[in-house]
Scaffold this motif. Structure first.
Motif, PDB file in Angstrom:
ATOM      1  N   ILE A 128       0.866  -1.176   0.000  1.00 34.14           N
ATOM      2  CA  ILE A 128       0.000   0.000   0.000  1.00 34.14           C
ATOM      3  C   ILE A 128       0.899   1.221   0.000  1.00 34.14           C
ATOM      4  O   ILE A 128       1.758   1.376   0.886  1.00 34.14           O
ATOM      5  CB  ILE A 128      -0.935   0.011   1.219  1.00 34.14           C
ATOM      6  N   GLY A 129       0.743   2.071  -1.015  1.00 37.13           N
ATOM      7  CA  GLY A 129       1.525   3.302  -1.061  1.00 37.13           C
ATOM      8  C   GLY A 129       1.151   4.236   0.081  1.00 37.13           C
ATOM      9  O   GLY A 129       0.010   4.249   0.542  1.00 37.13           O
ATOM     10  N   GLU A 130       2.106   5.004   0.532  1.00 43.35           N
ATOM     11  CA  GLU A 130       1.900   5.901   1.679  1.00 43.35           C
ATOM     12  C   GLU A 130       0.594   6.693   1.544  1.00 43.35           C
ATOM     13  O   GLU A 130       0.426   7.486   0.615  1.00 43.35           O
ATOM     14  CB  GLU A 130       3.082   6.877   1.783  1.00 43.35           C
ATOM     15  N   PRO A 131      -0.344   6.470   2.478  1.00 41.23           N
ATOM     16  CA  PRO A 131      -1.622   7.191   2.392  1.00 41.23           C
ATOM     17  C   PRO A 131      -1.584   8.581   3.005  1.00 41.23           C
ATOM     18  O   PRO A 131      -2.566   9.317   2.913  1.00 41.23           O
ATOM     19  CB  PRO A 131      -2.572   6.279   3.180  1.00 41.23           C
ATOM     20  N   GLY A 132      -0.459   8.929   3.649  1.00 37.66           N
ATOM     21  CA  GLY A 132      -0.386  10.231   4.308  1.00 37.66           C
ATOM     22  C   GLY A 132      -1.404  10.316   5.426  1.00 37.66           C
ATOM     23  O   GLY A 132      -1.576   9.384   6.207  1.00 37.66           O
ATOM     24  N   GLY A 133      -2.124  11.406   5.476  1.00 38.94           N
ATOM     25  CA  GLY A 133      -3.135  11.558   6.520  1.00 38.94           C
ATOM     26  C   GLY A 133      -4.500  11.052   6.134  1.00 38.94           C
ATOM     27  O   GLY A 133      -5.447  11.193   6.916  1.00 38.94           O
ATOM     28  N   ASP A 134      -4.631  10.466   4.957  1.00 35.13           N
ATOM     29  CA  ASP A 134      -5.937  10.015   4.467  1.00 35.13           C
ATOM     30  C   ASP A 134      -6.022   8.489   4.562  1.00 35.13           C
ATOM     31  O   ASP A 134      -5.641   7.776   3.640  1.00 35.13           O
ATOM     32  CB  ASP A 134      -6.139  10.470   3.025  1.00 35.13           C
ATOM     33  N   GLU A 135      -6.564   8.008   5.676  1.00 38.60           N
ATOM     34  CA  GLU A 135      -6.633   6.554   5.858  1.00 38.60           C
ATOM     35  C   GLU A 135      -7.670   5.901   4.957  1.00 38.60           C
ATOM     36  O   GLU A 135      -7.678   4.675   4.807  1.00 38.60           O
ATOM     37  CB  GLU A 135      -6.905   6.223   7.326  1.00 38.60           C
ATOM     38  N   SER A 136      -8.521   6.693   4.327  1.00 40.93           N
ATOM     39  CA  SER A 136      -9.466   6.096   3.384  1.00 40.93           C
ATOM     40  C   SER A 136      -8.731   5.490   2.190  1.00 40.93           C
ATOM     41  O   SER A 136      -9.230   4.559   1.551  1.00 40.93           O
ATOM     42  CB  SER A 136     -10.484   7.127   2.899  1.00 40.93           C
ATOM     43  N   ILE A 137      -7.544   6.002   1.880  1.00 36.08           N
ATOM     44  CA  ILE A 137      -6.745   5.419   0.793  1.00 36.08           C
ATOM     45  C   ILE A 137      -6.353   3.997   1.173  1.00 36.08           C
ATOM     46  O   ILE A 137      -6.490   3.057   0.381  1.00 36.08           O
ATOM     47  CB  ILE A 137      -5.505   6.281   0.511  1.00 36.08           C
ATOM     48  N   LEU A 138      -5.875   3.831   2.396  1.00 39.08           N
ATOM     49  CA  LEU A 138      -5.517   2.498   2.887  1.00 39.08           C
ATOM     50  C   LEU A 138      -6.740   1.580   2.851  1.00 39.08           C
ATOM     51  O   LEU A 138      -6.659   0.436   2.398  1.00 39.08           O
ATOM     52  CB  LEU A 138      -4.973   2.619   4.311  1.00 39.08           C
ATOM     53  N   TYR A 139      -7.853   2.076   3.288  1.00 32.48           N
ATOM     54  CA  TYR A 139      -9.110   1.307   3.344  1.00 32.48           C
ATOM     55  C   TYR A 139      -9.517   0.818   1.964  1.00 32.48           C
ATOM     56  O   TYR A 139      -9.805  -0.369   1.751  1.00 32.48           O
ATOM     57  CB  TYR A 139     -10.174   2.215   3.961  1.00 32.48           C
ATOM     58  N   ARG A 140      -9.511   1.709   0.984  1.00 27.90           N
ATOM     59  CA  ARG A 140      -9.964   1.342  -0.351  1.00 27.90           C
ATOM     60  C   ARG A 140      -8.981   0.403  -1.043  1.00 27.90           C
ATOM     61  O   ARG A 140      -9.394  -0.525  -1.753  1.00 27.90           O
ATOM     62  CB  ARG A 140     -10.215   2.608  -1.173  1.00 27.90           C
ATOM     63  N   ILE A 141      -7.691   0.611  -0.824  1.00 30.02           N
ATOM     64  CA  ILE A 141      -6.710  -0.307  -1.420  1.00 30.02           C
ATOM     65  C   ILE A 141      -6.802  -1.676  -0.762  1.00 30.02           C
ATOM     66  O   ILE A 141      -6.696  -2.708  -1.436  1.00 30.02           O
ATOM     67  CB  ILE A 141      -5.286   0.275  -1.297  1.00 30.02           C
ATOM     68  N   LEU A 142      -7.016  -1.711   0.548  1.00 28.18           N
ATOM     69  CA  LEU A 142      -7.182  -2.992   1.230  1.00 28.18           C
ATOM     70  C   LEU A 142      -8.362  -3.760   0.648  1.00 28.18           C
ATOM     71  O   LEU A 142      -8.262  -4.972   0.397  1.00 28.18           O
ATOM     72  CB  LEU A 142      -7.390  -2.771   2.730  1.00 28.18           C
ATOM     73  N   LEU A 143      -9.487  -3.102   0.417  1.00 31.37           N
ATOM     74  CA  LEU A 143     -10.651  -3.775  -0.157  1.00 31.37           C
ATOM     75  C   LEU A 143     -10.334  -4.334  -1.539  1.00 31.37           C
ATOM     76  O   LEU A 143     -10.660  -5.486  -1.848  1.00 31.37           O
ATOM     77  CB  LEU A 143     -11.832  -2.811  -0.242  1.00 31.37           C
ATOM     78  N   HIS A 144      -9.681  -3.537  -2.369  1.00 27.11           N
ATOM     79  CA  HIS A 144      -9.414  -3.933  -3.751  1.00 27.11           C
ATOM     80  C   HIS A 144      -8.335  -5.020  -3.823  1.00 27.11           C
ATOM     81  O   HIS A 144      -8.573  -6.116  -4.355  1.00 27.11           O
ATOM     82  CB  HIS A 144      -8.980  -2.711  -4.555  1.00 27.11           C
ATOM     83  N   GLU A 145      -7.165  -4.740  -3.282  1.00 24.77           N
ATOM     84  CA  GLU A 145      -6.054  -5.698  -3.389  1.00 24.77           C
ATOM     85  C   GLU A 145      -6.285  -6.918  -2.501  1.00 24.77           C
ATOM     86  O   GLU A 145      -5.883  -8.033  -2.850  1.00 24.77           O
ATOM     87  CB  GLU A 145      -4.728  -5.019  -3.036  1.00 24.77           C
ATOM     88  N   GLY A 146      -6.944  -6.717  -1.364  1.00 24.92           N
ATOM     89  CA  GLY A 146      -7.268  -7.858  -0.514  1.00 24.92           C
ATOM     90  C   GLY A 146      -8.212  -8.822  -1.209  1.00 24.92           C
ATOM     91  O   GLY A 146      -8.137 -10.045  -1.012  1.00 24.92           O
ATOM     92  N   THR A 147      -9.111  -8.293  -2.050  1.00 26.86           N
ATOM     93  CA  THR A 147     -10.008  -9.161  -2.822  1.00 26.86           C
ATOM     94  C   THR A 147      -9.209  -9.989  -3.831  1.00 26.86           C
ATOM     95  O   THR A 147      -9.471 -11.186  -4.002  1.00 26.86           O
ATOM     96  CB  THR A 147     -11.073  -8.314  -3.541  1.00 26.86           C
ATOM     97  N   HIS A 148      -8.239  -9.372  -4.498  1.00 25.28           N
ATOM     98  CA  HIS A 148      -7.370 -10.146  -5.394  1.00 25.28           C
ATOM     99  C   HIS A 148      -6.722 -11.301  -4.634  1.00 25.28           C
ATOM    100  O   HIS A 148      -6.672 -12.433  -5.126  1.00 25.28           O
ATOM    101  CB  HIS A 148      -6.276  -9.250  -5.974  1.00 25.28           C
ATOM    102  N   ALA A 149      -6.217 -11.002  -3.446  1.00 26.81           N
ATOM    103  CA  ALA A 149      -5.538 -12.030  -2.658  1.00 26.81           C
ATOM    104  C   ALA A 149      -6.503 -13.134  -2.243  1.00 26.81           C
ATOM    105  O   ALA A 149      -6.205 -14.328  -2.385  1.00 26.81           O
ATOM    106  CB  ALA A 149      -4.900 -11.397  -1.424  1.00 26.81           C
TER     107      ALA A 149
END
Length: 262
Positions: free
Chosen positions: A102-123
C-alpha cells in the motif's frame, strides 16, 4: 508510606514513558491479532528502508474492516500469511506472491481502506483458487466470455461498448473494468461502499446528485458478493436483501455457475 511504584508511575507519566509503553503494548497486541486471526504478517522495516511502521489507527482500521469482511474472505490467509506493508513512497497498491503493498496514504486513511478492499479481494480470490473466474464470471448478469486466452465482456473497459441492457459496475463509464479479476475487486469495493452508504466513493461524485449503488447497476454482482464471495449471514450488518424480483433474477443467473469446478 513511600511507594516506589507510585513514584515510578508518576515519573513515567511526567516523561511520557508510560503512555509510550502502553501504546507499544497495544501495537504489539494488534499486530499479533492480525497475524493469528486474520493471516496478515505486517512488515514494518525492510533493508531498503521503504517500509514504515504501522500507526495504531491504521491497525484498528485493518482489524475492523477484516472482521466485517468475514472469515470467508480472510481465513485462507491464516495458514499462509500475506505480507502487508506500507511503502513510504505514495502511489496506489499492488498484490502478488503473497505480498500486498500500500503506497503511503499520508493523513488520508481512506486510501488504505480502499486499497485494502481492492487488493485484498485479489488475494482472497487467488488463495481460494480463483472461484470468480473458474465458476461464476460467465454467468448471465456477469457476462464474461473467453475468446482463446483473452477474456472479453460487452462493456469491457477499453473496448467499444456493445448495445444491450448489460449489468455493470456503478462507475461513470458503466463498464466492468479490464478483466474478471479487476471486475471482482471493484465489485467487492462497491458492495462495501453501497451497504455502508459511503457516499464519498459512490458515483456520481457530484454529491448533489443521487448516488448509484451496486444493486442499481448489477443485482447479480451484489448477490454474488453477499452470498458467495463474502458468504454473509443474514445477521451481518452488511446484509441487505433486494426486492423479490431482483433476488430471483440474481439467483437464476448465478445458478449457471460452472459445475466442472468443486
Amino acid at each position: 508510606m513511600f511507594n516506589k511504584h507510585s513514584l515510578t508511575d508518576w515519573l513515567g507519566r511526567l516523561l511520557g514513558l508510560t503512555e509510550t509503553t502502553e501504546s507499544s503494548a497495544e501495537h504489539a497486541r494488534a499486530v499479533n491479532t492480525l497475524r493469528a486471526t486474520y493471516g496478515l504478517r505486517l512488515v514494518e522495516t525492510d533493508p531498503k528502508g521503504n517500509a514504515r511502521p504501522w500507526r495504531l489507527s491504521e491497525l484498528s482500521l485493518l482489524q475492523d474492516t477484516l472482521r466485517l469482511l468475514g472469515p470467508a474472505f480472510y481465513s485462507p490467509f491464516v495458514d499462509n500469511p500475506i505480507h502487508l506493508w506500507i511503502d513510504r513512497n505514495p502511489g496506489g497498491g499492488s498484490y502478488g506472491d503473497h505480498w500486498l503493498r500500500i503506497g503511503e496514504p499520508g493523513g488520508d486513511e481512506s486510501i488504505l481502506y480502499r486499497i485494502l478492499l481492492h487488493e485484498g479481494t485479489h488475494a482472497s480470490n487467488e488463495y481460494r483458487g480463483w472461484p470468480y473466474e473458474n465458476e461464476f464470471c460467465t454467468c448471465p448478469g456477469l457476462d464474461w466470455r473467453k475468446e482463446g486466452d483473452t477474456w472479453t465482456h460487452p462493456r469491457q473497459q477499453g473496448r467499444p461498448p456493445e448495445p444491450g441492457d448489460w449489468e455493470t459496475l456503478p462507475v461513470d463509464a458503466r463498464d466492468v473494468s479490464v478483466a474478471p479479476g479487476e471486475d471482482l475487486a471493484e465489485m467487492v469495493r462497491y458492495f462495501v461502499h453501497s451497504v455502508r452508504d459511503e457516499r464519498a466513493w459512490l458515483w456520481p461524485l457530484d454529491q448533489g446528485k443521487p448516488p448509484l449503488y451496486l444493486w442499481d447497476t448489477s443485482p447479480t454482482r451484489f448477490v454474488f458478493v453477499r452470498d458467495h464471495f463474502l458468504q454473509l449471514p443474514e445477521s451481518h450488518p452488511w446484509y441487505r436483501r433486494l426486492s423479490p424480483e431482483m433476488e430471483a433474477r440474481a439467483a437464476a443467473n448465478l445458478a449457471h455457475r460452472s459445475r466442472s469446478q468443486p
